[in-house]
Design a protein around this motif. Structure first.
Motif, PDB file in Angstrom:
ATOM      1  N   GLY A  89      41.251  43.833  42.548  1.00  0.00           N
ATOM      2  CA  GLY A  89      42.208  43.139  41.693  1.00  0.00           C
ATOM      3  C   GLY A  89      43.290  42.484  42.532  1.00  0.00           C
ATOM      4  O   GLY A  89      44.475  42.679  42.301  1.00  0.00           O
ATOM      5  N   ARG A 114      47.010  43.479  40.757  1.00  0.00           N
ATOM      6  CA  ARG A 114      47.031  43.732  39.311  1.00  0.00           C
ATOM      7  C   ARG A 114      48.253  44.526  38.840  1.00  0.00           C
ATOM      8  O   ARG A 114      48.826  44.233  37.803  1.00  0.00           O
ATOM      9  N   PHE A 122      44.755  40.021  34.405  1.00  0.00           N
ATOM     10  CA  PHE A 122      44.846  39.601  35.797  1.00  0.00           C
ATOM     11  C   PHE A 122      43.652  38.722  36.159  1.00  0.00           C
ATOM     12  O   PHE A 122      43.809  37.693  36.819  1.00  0.00           O
TER      13      PHE A 122
END
Length: 141
Positions: A89, A114, A122
């Motif tokens: 992320g 994230r 995200f």
């Protein structure tokens, strides 16, 4: 946006008045690395992909919570490089910024992670940024 100042409502100018929000994510962390320094501690905040209504230029703006102070302001263009690590992320933007008082620049890495944002929020934000970067004809770093 209006803000109460001494019993009168005063308009607050943010610099975003002539821009449209293309995508945004709240609860994101940004880590910043300038030149040879290490990454800074993660800063929690909100990130937006903005497009100017007339010039159509796009930028990414990150404001830290809760004070909403700007910590990142990157105009998207051909010199911005990027990487995306979906498993972690993490979206990295690599740019060259001028060094104050010098004619030289330094490499700056903005790593957007994230944080508290949902995986979907995200991912949607990162996809919008990547689409904008690809439209400019850019390739990953």
């Amino acid at each position: 946006m209006l803000m109460k100042c001494a019993l009168v409502l005063c308009p607050v100018v943010t610099g975003e008045e002539d821009e449209r929000v293309i995508a945004e994510a709240k609860g994101v962390k940004v880590y910043i690395k300038r030149g040879e320094r290490d990454f800074c501690e993660g800063i929690l905040g909100n990130v937006k992909l903005l497009r100017h209504k007339e010039t159509r230029q796009e930028r990414i703006l990150f404001r830290r919570e809760p004070v909403m102070k700007v910590s990142m302001n990157v105009r998207l263009g051909p010199l911005v490089r990027y990487t995306l690590d979906e498993a972690q992320g993490l979206l990295r933007l690599i740019i060259m910024e001028p060094v104050e008082g010098s004619e030289q620049g330094q490499v700056v890495v903005y790593a957007l992670k994230r944080g508290k944002a949902s995986k979907t929020d995200f991912s949607d934000f990162a996809d919008s940024v990547l689409e904008s970067l690809r439209t400019c004809g850019q390739v990953p770093a």
